[in-house]
Write an enzyme that holds these catalytic residues in place. Structure first.
Site, mmCIF file in Angstrom:
data_model
loop_
_atom_site.group_PDB
_atom_site.id
_atom_site.type_symbol
_atom_site.label_atom_id
_atom_site.label_comp_id
_atom_site.label_asym_id
_atom_site.label_seq_id
_atom_site.Cartn_x
_atom_site.Cartn_y
_atom_site.Cartn_z
ATOM 1 N N HIS A 110 -54.038 45.394 -34.977
ATOM 2 C CA HIS A 110 -54.141 44.461 -33.847
ATOM 3 C C HIS A 110 -55.451 44.781 -33.100
ATOM 4 O O HIS A 110 -55.903 45.918 -33.100
ATOM 5 C CB HIS A 110 -52.942 44.743 -32.933
ATOM 6 C CG HIS A 110 -52.756 43.805 -31.792
ATOM 7 N ND1 HIS A 110 -53.459 43.930 -30.617
ATOM 8 C CD2 HIS A 110 -51.913 42.757 -31.625
ATOM 9 C CE1 HIS A 110 -53.060 42.982 -29.785
ATOM 10 N NE2 HIS A 110 -52.127 42.259 -30.363
ATOM 11 N N ASP A 125 -49.568 53.087 -33.395
ATOM 12 C CA ASP A 125 -49.337 51.889 -32.587
ATOM 13 C C ASP A 125 -47.935 51.401 -32.941
ATOM 14 O O ASP A 125 -47.730 50.793 -33.996
ATOM 15 C CB ASP A 125 -50.412 50.847 -32.919
ATOM 16 C CG ASP A 125 -50.109 49.496 -32.287
ATOM 17 O OD1 ASP A 125 -49.019 49.321 -31.728
ATOM 18 O OD2 ASP A 125 -50.987 48.613 -32.388
ATOM 19 N N GLN A 136 -44.718 47.258 -32.619
ATOM 20 C CA GLN A 136 -43.796 46.440 -33.422
ATOM 21 C C GLN A 136 -42.718 47.280 -34.110
ATOM 22 O O GLN A 136 -41.983 46.751 -34.943
ATOM 23 C CB GLN A 136 -44.570 45.627 -34.474
ATOM 24 C CG GLN A 136 -45.574 44.668 -33.914
ATOM 25 C CD GLN A 136 -44.952 43.504 -33.126
ATOM 26 O OE1 GLN A 136 -43.749 43.273 -33.174
ATOM 27 N NE2 GLN A 136 -45.773 42.784 -32.391
ATOM 28 N N LYS A 159 -41.862 43.922 -25.256
ATOM 29 C CA LYS A 159 -41.454 43.543 -26.619
ATOM 30 C C LYS A 159 -40.080 44.094 -26.964
ATOM 31 O O LYS A 159 -39.593 43.916 -28.078
ATOM 32 C CB LYS A 159 -42.488 44.058 -27.632
ATOM 33 C CG LYS A 159 -43.844 43.358 -27.530
ATOM 34 C CD LYS A 159 -44.748 43.806 -28.634
ATOM 35 C CE LYS A 159 -46.206 43.543 -28.364
ATOM 36 N NZ LYS A 159 -46.602 42.151 -28.572
ATOM 37 N N CYS A 208 -54.165 38.065 -32.655
ATOM 38 C CA CYS A 208 -54.983 39.235 -32.275
ATOM 39 C C CYS A 208 -55.264 40.122 -33.488
ATOM 40 O O CYS A 208 -55.267 41.356 -33.377
ATOM 41 C CB CYS A 208 -54.332 40.065 -31.178
ATOM 42 S SG CYS A 208 -54.158 39.177 -29.643
HETATM 43 N N1 PMP Z 1 -50.323 46.385 -31.313
HETATM 44 C C1 PMP Z 1 -49.531 45.543 -31.963
HETATM 45 C C2 PMP Z 1 -49.184 45.808 -33.400
HETATM 46 C C3 PMP Z 1 -49.037 44.408 -31.310
HETATM 47 O O1 PMP Z 1 -48.253 43.547 -31.963
HETATM 48 C C4 PMP Z 1 -49.375 44.199 -29.948
HETATM 49 C C5 PMP Z 1 -48.877 42.979 -29.191
HETATM 50 N N2 PMP Z 1 -49.023 41.779 -29.872
HETATM 51 C C6 PMP Z 1 -50.195 45.127 -29.311
HETATM 52 C C7 PMP Z 1 -50.645 46.209 -30.028
HETATM 53 C C8 PMP Z 1 -50.610 44.962 -27.886
HETATM 54 O O2 PMP Z 1 -49.525 45.063 -27.030
HETATM 55 P P1 PMP Z 1 -49.667 44.679 -25.477
HETATM 56 O O3 PMP Z 1 -50.281 43.313 -25.432
HETATM 57 O O4 PMP Z 1 -48.262 44.708 -24.971
HETATM 58 O O5 PMP Z 1 -50.538 45.701 -24.848
#
Ligand code: PMP
Length: 413
Positions: A127, A204, A207, A230, A370
């Site tokens: 991401h 990270d 998910q 999430k 993203c």
């Molecule tokens: N890493 C991953 C794998 C994600 O799916 C996301 C959210 N889409 C993020 C990081 C970023 O999370 P946040 O926007 O809550 O900071």
């Protein structure tokens, strides 16, 4: 395929007021859980109670209500620690979300430990929030980024991982589970191998923590980041875990009140972690709400939630793959993936797809989620993504499949 019953999904659905909505004349089907999850009334009521009964700033008031707020906040930290099996609540820093957690590590650990000519290892499925902070750090320090490639099925190329390790990567920052492909990476094994070469590992877990049991001691990761929103918690709260005394060795990220021990005109000293990294008034009710979300998920059981999602995902892949002209991305084995199914249907643009599905009351995400480098690797401009959580049902998947047939009809595919 016979679905095994993990828990009473209909009863769970009753806890989520938003799932009762009617959108465009149809029952609302929420399939954008990888972006954010819906909130059960248990979490909503916890926030309501905080504001009605014990709203006060924490750690500073010498009065009952402030002491209650402080106790609830620190209890939430202890809940987070237990939830991911950290050794101590002191290994838990509250942040805004995964993005801020990774930026914290890039600043507070990276600036001290990454230097000219060093390598930072990422993967092609990251991401943006696990790419951009490292680009900024690499530019500042004269370090390089190395990417572990993926197969066409979205599995990491292990020999590239080995090669980057051998060439002396300082840090490996990797998604536990991809928000586009659904791939669950074998982080436990990767961490073992990385540690043999002295490479530090950040997971990270945006998910993974919401969807499956995650045990930081078992993984042996150095850092782990995730977001409250999430996992049925409030927005604007997240967690950075750091192993053992790693936080002690790191410099502050933000300066301000609450993170200090003493402040003099020209120098200051810091409180011990985790407070050293929680400057200013933090998201107090967010942390308490996250604690309520953890209670909620724990009462159902993360193992059961994982099994439910795995079955829904297997069902969805089986059902959707019967749609003529569909391409589904990611590993074919549902065991190897989380509850995320990204796809394209003929040459229908994902934004058109999302608009048409919305007409049927179905919320999905369209675009690059993203993860632009990943889409470049796959050679596609965008995807439509359906992502599942504990409250989704096979009936909802059937309605998605029916809507895809309607889209095929509209586009004469
Ligand atoms: N890493 C991953 C794998 C994600 O799916 C996301 C959210 N889409 C993020 C990081 C970023 O999370 P946040 O926007 O809550 O900071």
């Amino acid at each position: 395929m016979q679905k095994t019953v993990q828990y009473n999904v209909e009863k769970v659905r009753q806890d989520f007021p938003i799932l009762q909505r009617i959108i465009n004349g149809k029952p609302f089907i929420y399939l954008d859980n990888a972006a954010t999850a819906q909130k059960p009334r248990q979490v909503i009521e916890t926030l309501d109670r905080f504001y009605k009964e014990y709203n006060a700033n924490i750690h500073r008031g010498i009065y009952k209500v402030s002491e209650e707020a402080t106790a609830a906040h620190e209890e939430a930290r202890a809940k987070v620690a237990r939830f991911i099996n950290a050794r101590s609540p002191n290994e838990i820093v509250f942040v805004r979300g995964t993005t801020e957690a990774i930026n914290l590590v890039a600043h507070a650990w990276g600036r001290k430990n990454v230097g000219l000519g060093d390598n930072i290892m990422l993967t092609e499925m990251e991401h943006h929030s696990n790419i951009v902070p490292w680009q900024l750090l690499a530019k500042e320090k004269g370090a390089s980024l190395k990417y572990v490639g993926i197969t066409d099925q979205g599995i990491l190329e292990r020999y590239e991982f080995q090669q980057h390790l051998q060439s002396g990567a300082k840090l490996f920052a990797v998604a536990h589970s991809s928000n586009v492909l659904g791939t669950i990476n074998p982080v436990r094994e990767l961490i073992r191998e990385a540690h043999k070469t002295g490479c530090c590992v950040l997971v990270d877990a945006a998910q993974s923590v919401p969807h499956m049991p995650v045990d930081v001691q078992d993984l042996d990761c150095d850092f782990l980041a995730f977001s409250g929103h999430k996992m049925c918690g409030p927005t604007g709260i997240g967690v950075l875990y750091a192993k053992g005394n790693l936080f002690d060795e790191m410099v502050p990220f933000h300066g301000g009140g609450e993170m200090i021990s003493e402040v003099h005109p020209y120098e200051s000293s810091w409180k011990p972690p985790p407070y050293k990294f929680e400057a200013g008034t933090t998201n107090i009710e967010g942390a308490i709400g996250l604690g309520a979300a953890i209670d909620y998920l724990s009462n159902i059981g993360l193992r059961k939630i994982r099994l439910h999602e795995r079955e829904i995902t297997a069902y969805a892949i089986d059902k959707l793959s019967r749609t003529k002209g569909i391409t589904i991305y990611g590993p074919s084995d549902p065991q190897a993936r989380g509850g995320v199914v990204s796809f394209n249907l003929g040459d229908v643009h994902p934004h058109d797809m999302a608009t048409l599905l919305d007409e049927d009351g179905i919320a999905v995400r369209s675009g690059q989620h993203c993860a632009q480098p990943l889409h470049e690797r796959l050679g596609i401009p965008a995807t439509t993504r359906a992502s599942f959580y504990l409250y989704n049902t096979e009936d909802e998947v059937d309605r998605l499949a029916n809507s895809l047939e309607r889209v095929r009809g509209i586009f004469k595919l």
